[in-house]
Structures are given as structure tokens and as C-alpha cells.
Design a protein around this motif. Structure first.
Motif, PDB file in Angstrom:
ATOM      1  N   LYS A  63      30.825  59.852  34.351  1.00  0.00           N
ATOM      2  CA  LYS A  63      29.766  60.614  34.744  1.00  0.00           C
ATOM      3  C   LYS A  63      28.354  59.914  34.538  1.00  0.00           C
ATOM      4  O   LYS A  63      27.666  60.165  35.600  1.00  0.00           O
ATOM      5  CB  LYS A  63      29.849  61.815  34.091  1.00  0.00           C
ATOM      6  CG  LYS A  63      28.788  62.825  34.085  1.00  0.00           C
ATOM      7  CD  LYS A  63      28.954  64.215  33.371  1.00  0.00           C
ATOM      8  CE  LYS A  63      28.165  65.373  33.647  1.00  0.00           C
ATOM      9  NZ  LYS A  63      28.260  66.558  32.960  1.00  0.00           N
ATOM     10  N   THR A 129      38.713  62.183  33.984  1.00  0.00           N
ATOM     11  CA  THR A 129      38.261  63.643  33.777  1.00  0.00           C
ATOM     12  C   THR A 129      37.958  64.270  32.670  1.00  0.00           C
ATOM     13  O   THR A 129      37.496  65.320  32.317  1.00  0.00           O
ATOM     14  CB  THR A 129      39.235  64.505  34.652  1.00  0.00           C
ATOM     15  OG1 THR A 129      40.419  64.451  34.209  1.00  0.00           O
ATOM     16  CG2 THR A 129      39.300  64.183  36.309  1.00  0.00           C
ATOM     17  N   GLU A 136      34.025  62.741  34.064  1.00  0.00           N
ATOM     18  CA  GLU A 136      33.690  62.902  35.571  1.00  0.00           C
ATOM     19  C   GLU A 136      34.706  63.463  36.520  1.00  0.00           C
ATOM     20  O   GLU A 136      35.996  63.726  36.119  1.00  0.00           O
ATOM     21  CB  GLU A 136      33.670  61.506  36.277  1.00  0.00           C
ATOM     22  CG  GLU A 136      32.961  61.297  37.465  1.00  0.00           C
ATOM     23  CD  GLU A 136      31.667  61.854  37.694  1.00  0.00           C
ATOM     24  OE1 GLU A 136      31.432  63.189  37.871  1.00  0.00           O
ATOM     25  OE2 GLU A 136      30.779  61.170  38.103  1.00  0.00           O
ATOM     26  N   SER A 137      34.172  63.972  37.685  1.00  0.00           N
ATOM     27  CA  SER A 137      35.100  64.785  38.701  1.00  0.00           C
ATOM     28  C   SER A 137      35.699  63.713  39.530  1.00  0.00           C
ATOM     29  O   SER A 137      34.760  62.806  39.955  1.00  0.00           O
ATOM     30  CB  SER A 137      34.539  66.027  39.141  1.00  0.00           C
ATOM     31  OG  SER A 137      33.390  65.447  40.106  1.00  0.00           O
ATOM     32  N   ILE A 138      36.900  63.979  39.963  1.00  0.00           N
ATOM     33  CA  ILE A 138      37.357  62.999  41.100  1.00  0.00           C
ATOM     34  C   ILE A 138      36.527  63.179  42.319  1.00  0.00           C
ATOM     35  O   ILE A 138      36.218  62.117  42.920  1.00  0.00           O
ATOM     36  CB  ILE A 138      38.980  63.236  41.230  1.00  0.00           C
ATOM     37  CG1 ILE A 138      39.681  63.209  40.128  1.00  0.00           C
ATOM     38  CG2 ILE A 138      39.297  62.481  42.697  1.00  0.00           C
ATOM     39  CD1 ILE A 138      39.557  61.564  39.489  1.00  0.00           C
ATOM     40  N   GLU A 139      36.289  64.181  42.737  1.00  0.00           N
ATOM     41  CA  GLU A 139      35.300  64.608  44.062  1.00  0.00           C
ATOM     42  C   GLU A 139      34.164  63.390  43.829  1.00  0.00           C
ATOM     43  O   GLU A 139      33.663  62.858  44.902  1.00  0.00           O
ATOM     44  CB  GLU A 139      35.213  65.720  44.303  1.00  0.00           C
ATOM     45  CG  GLU A 139      36.458  66.716  44.507  1.00  0.00           C
ATOM     46  CD  GLU A 139      37.031  67.012  43.093  1.00  0.00           C
ATOM     47  OE1 GLU A 139      36.611  66.911  42.107  1.00  0.00           O
ATOM     48  OE2 GLU A 139      38.140  67.649  43.272  1.00  0.00           O
ATOM     49  N   HIS A 140      33.444  63.736  42.691  1.00  0.00           N
ATOM     50  CA  HIS A 140      32.313  63.096  42.666  1.00  0.00           C
ATOM     51  C   HIS A 140      32.372  61.442  42.455  1.00  0.00           C
ATOM     52  O   HIS A 140      31.384  60.701  43.035  1.00  0.00           O
ATOM     53  CB  HIS A 140      31.142  63.451  41.308  1.00  0.00           C
ATOM     54  CG  HIS A 140      29.938  62.928  41.491  1.00  0.00           C
ATOM     55  ND1 HIS A 140      29.390  62.638  40.058  1.00  0.00           N
ATOM     56  CD2 HIS A 140      29.036  62.805  42.421  1.00  0.00           C
ATOM     57  CE1 HIS A 140      27.864  62.382  40.538  1.00  0.00           C
ATOM     58  NE2 HIS A 140      27.957  62.179  41.719  1.00  0.00           N
ATOM     59  N   LEU A 142      34.851  59.649  44.175  1.00  0.00           N
ATOM     60  CA  LEU A 142      35.062  59.332  45.522  1.00  0.00           C
ATOM     61  C   LEU A 142      33.783  59.167  46.225  1.00  0.00           C
ATOM     62  O   LEU A 142      33.417  58.428  47.222  1.00  0.00           O
ATOM     63  CB  LEU A 142      35.847  60.636  46.086  1.00  0.00           C
ATOM     64  CG  LEU A 142      37.289  60.486  45.568  1.00  0.00           C
ATOM     65  CD1 LEU A 142      38.329  61.350  46.366  1.00  0.00           C
ATOM     66  CD2 LEU A 142      38.103  59.194  45.748  1.00  0.00           C
ATOM     67  N   ASP A 143      32.833  60.248  46.203  1.00  0.00           N
ATOM     68  CA  ASP A 143      31.633  60.247  46.796  1.00  0.00           C
ATOM     69  C   ASP A 143      30.684  59.034  46.517  1.00  0.00           C
ATOM     70  O   ASP A 143      29.999  58.373  47.154  1.00  0.00           O
ATOM     71  CB  ASP A 143      30.800  61.686  46.413  1.00  0.00           C
ATOM     72  CG  ASP A 143      29.371  61.763  47.097  1.00  0.00           C
ATOM     73  OD1 ASP A 143      29.251  61.428  48.219  1.00  0.00           O
ATOM     74  OD2 ASP A 143      28.414  61.788  46.480  1.00  0.00           O
ATOM     75  N   LYS A 144      30.840  58.661  45.138  1.00  0.00           N
ATOM     76  CA  LYS A 144      29.910  57.462  44.774  1.00  0.00           C
ATOM     77  C   LYS A 144      30.573  56.082  45.066  1.00  0.00           C
ATOM     78  O   LYS A 144      29.674  55.453  45.574  1.00  0.00           O
ATOM     79  CB  LYS A 144      30.016  57.552  43.090  1.00  0.00           C
ATOM     80  CG  LYS A 144      29.059  58.521  42.556  1.00  0.00           C
ATOM     81  CD  LYS A 144      28.948  58.296  41.001  1.00  0.00           C
ATOM     82  CE  LYS A 144      30.212  58.476  40.346  1.00  0.00           C
ATOM     83  NZ  LYS A 144      29.971  58.482  38.712  1.00  0.00           N
ATOM     84  N   ASN A 165      40.002  57.916  49.333  1.00  0.00           N
ATOM     85  CA  ASN A 165      40.471  58.885  48.922  1.00  0.00           C
ATOM     86  C   ASN A 165      40.971  59.015  47.559  1.00  0.00           C
ATOM     87  O   ASN A 165      41.355  57.722  47.010  1.00  0.00           O
ATOM     88  CB  ASN A 165      41.383  59.756  49.963  1.00  0.00           C
ATOM     89  CG  ASN A 165      42.641  59.037  50.074  1.00  0.00           C
ATOM     90  OD1 ASN A 165      43.237  58.065  49.300  1.00  0.00           O
ATOM     91  ND2 ASN A 165      43.191  59.081  51.633  1.00  0.00           N
ATOM     92  N   THR A 166      41.568  60.082  46.871  1.00  0.00           N
ATOM     93  CA  THR A 166      42.178  60.022  45.629  1.00  0.00           C
ATOM     94  C   THR A 166      43.224  59.178  45.374  1.00  0.00           C
ATOM     95  O   THR A 166      43.549  58.410  44.696  1.00  0.00           O
ATOM     96  CB  THR A 166      42.542  61.389  44.991  1.00  0.00           C
ATOM     97  OG1 THR A 166      41.208  62.310  45.248  1.00  0.00           O
ATOM     98  CG2 THR A 166      43.152  61.415  43.600  1.00  0.00           C
TER      99      THR A 166
END
Length: 343
Positions: A63, A129, A136-140, A142-144, A165-166
Motif C-alpha cells: 500500500k 491484501t 493493498e488491494s489487487i485492483e490498485h 494492477l493500476d500501479k 491482470n490478476t
């Protein structure tokens, strides 16, 4: 060209001569047995390993970008850690367990001290997570990764296009961890017929086979099972072991049997890191077993060893160290990928 398993002996001048070649093209000693990981669903490639290595060492997965997988799994400690007993996460949060060593994972069917994950491709979701680890979130994540220039290039090399992707991230992390193969110890050389045990090591091997091998099964030196080994629980940690996963009292205070390979590099020992020396571990089994905890049947009669047998046993256990694995440069921080400008 990097291959999954290259076993160097004495500075890489001699290769182990006895190995098995499986249909995936992976070479490993024939005494290691069949793989548990299904490579048909995540075929091995050098480019996936390199992507996974970058992800493993990059604190971007956390995070606040302060914690990487390698923060708790150092290559110089056989991908365990020695600077504290319990794992540390972001904000110096402290977990409840000692970080286990990471190697020879292709032969494992479950992961973590309590077996909470039954597939390596899914295991990384937990530390990423968990609020006391990377939080941290997986979505964030991937965005980073998508915004960091190095990663679209690495994902394209590994998977054929720049999609991040994940599934791809997790499979790449698995690939790097699967490449962490420790098979160059003196024990392995003896099994391959290119070395011999000393007299003391041979005596220690006999002690091991009589008193330890039921749980620490050769050649991986774990039976991959969950057992109560008579440790008096640390009441401050509120850790009930595998029972937290299965919700069964029968699994209370059961933990995964750890491998005995690379013990010189992976202290402190036990799931809570309470022992720093091998002799402390051995003395636990000979002097300190708590029979009131539902101890494993294999330990109910205790283990009786003389002081000479303890010394011999340690001599054998030291033959399980694999210095070439620990100092393999292919496993270290990828400076060529994660330059300061890319972090």
C-alpha cells in the motif's frame, strides 16, 4: 539462457549427474520425485520468471510502497528472514508467524504454516491484501503496475501482449518462486554418487532416519503434513494453527512440517520463530514436549537422544545446506529491471 533448474557444484564447475527430465523440459534430480505443480496451466518460460522476479522484489505491491515479498523472504536466508522472529508489514506492523523459507515449491501441494492456500498461484493474494503485511488491494496493484513503464514491457515479453491482470501477475510470481530450487547440498551430492558423508555425518544420518524421518521425509525433508509438535502456545499471539482454516478442534496447534534444508540460513525456527539455534530445537523434542496439547502420535513417546547423538544429528543436518542456492545471483534483486528511476 536461464533454465529452471541448474545445479552448480563448487563454483559451478560440476553438475549433478543423476537427474530426471520431465515432459515440460524441466531437469531435476531423480530422487526428488514427481512435481505437484501443474505446469500445463502455467508453462515455464524465462520471461515469466524475470517478470516474477521483478514483482517479487518491487515494494509497489504494498500500500505504501515500503514492503516487497523479499522484505520477509531474503535470498541470503534461503528466502526466509532472520532479523526478527515474526514477519513485519507496512507501518512496522507485526504478524503472528515467522516467514517460512521459499524453495522447492514445485513439490508442495499446500502453502503457509496453516495451509490456508492450496495452490501457489493463489498464495500471493494473502500477503498482498493482509492488513498486517502489504495491506493493498489487487485492483490498485494492477493500476500501479500499468503506470510503471517497465511492466507493460515485461508482461508483453512474458505473455505476448501488454495486458496486466490478476491471473498473469500471480502466475508470474509463481514462476519466479518455482525457479527457486535448492538441490545442490552435500546430501544431494551424496545421493547422486559424487560425494560421501563423513563418519560423523553418517552417524547423524542414522539418528535422523530413526527419530526424525517420519515427519521430515526425504528428499524434501518434509511430509507436507500438518502436525502438533508439542510447542507450548504463545498466548500473546492467539494463533491456533490449522484449526483457523479447517474450523476443527482436531487441528488446533497443528502447523505445516517445515523442510530441514538450508537450516543454517533460515533461523529462527518454528512457526513463531522462538528458537534461534538448532540445539534449542533438538532439546525441545528431547526435553520439552507438551503432551497436553493433543500432540502428534509420532511424538507421544518422546525422543531420547544422547549428547553424542545430538552432535551427530546436527552434523548431518548441516549437509542439507546449499550455499550455491543461497548465493545464486539469478535469484537476487534485479537491478537491471528495477533501477532507481523505475521504482
Amino acid at each position: 539462457m536461464r533454465v529452471l533448474i541448474i545445479i552448480s557444484i563448487l563454483a559451478g564447475t560440476l553438475l549433478l549427474s543423476s537427474y530426471y527430465q520431465d515432459p515440460n523440459g524441466l531437469a531435476f534430480p531423480d530422487h526428488f520425485g514427481d512435481l505437484q505443480y501443474d505446469f500445463s496451466k502455467n508453462s515455464y518460460s524465462d520471461t515469466k520468471v524475470e517478470l516474477g522476479r521483478a514483482l517479487f522484489y518491487d515494494p509497489i505491491l504494498s500500500k505504501d510502497s515500503t514492503i516487497s515479498c523479499a522484505s520477509c523472504h531474503s535470498p541470503f536466508n534461503a528466502f526466509a528472514h532472520t532479523d526478527h522472529t515474526l514477519s513485519h508489514g507496512i507501518g512496522d506492523s507485526i504478524g503472528t508467524r515467522n516467514a517460512p523459507a521459499l524453495f522447492n515449491l514445485a513439490w508442495k501441494s499446500s502453502f503457509m504454516w496453516d495451509g490456508a492456500s492450496n495452490h501457489l498461484d493463489m498464495q500471493a493474494l494473502s500477503p498482498i491484501t493482509h492488513e498486517d503485511e502489504m495491506a493493498e488491494s489487487i485492483e490498485h496493484v494492477l493500476d500501479k503496475l500499468a503506470q510503471k513503464p517497465i511492466y507493460p514491457t515485461l508482461f508483453e515479453a512474458a505473455f505476448g501482449d501488454t495486458m496486466i491482470n490478476t491471473e498473469r501477475m500471480l502466475k508470474a510470481l509463481s514462476q519466479f518462486q518455482l525457479s527457486l530450487i535448492s538441490v545442490g547440498s552435500k546430501y544431494d551430492k551424496v545421493k547422486s554418487g559424487i560425494d560421501t558423508f563423513s563418519t560423523q555425518e553418517s552417524k547423524g544420518y542414522s539418528v535422523f532416519k530413526e527419530h526424525c524421518a517420519s515427519c521430515h521425509t526425504e528428499p524434501l525433508f518434509t511430509d507436507d503434513q500438518f502436525r502438533n509438535n508439542g510447542l507450548n502456545p504463545d498466548s500473546t499471539l492467539s494463533d491456533i494453527g490449522r484449526a483457523a482454516v479447517t474450523l476443527s478442534d482436531a487441528d488446533r496447534y497443528k502447523y505445516k512440517v517445515p523442510t530441514l534444508r538450508n537450516l543454517s540460513y533460515t533461523y529462527p525456527y518454528m512457526h513463531d520463530g522462538r528458537f534461534r539455534k538448532l540445539y534449542d530445537v533438538i532439546n525441545h523434542y528431547t526435553d520439552s514436549l507438551d503432551q497436553a496439547l493433543g500432540i502428534d502420535p509420532l511424538l507421544q513417546s518422546g525422543i531420547i537422544l544422547s549428547e553424542h547423538e545430538k552432535v551427530d544429528l546436527v552434523a548431518f543436518l548441516l549437509t542439507l545446506n546449499d550455499k550455491d542456492f543461497v548465493y545464486n545471483p539469478d535469484h537476487r534483486f534485479p537491478r537491471e529491471l528495477l533501477k532507481p528511476t523505475n521504482l
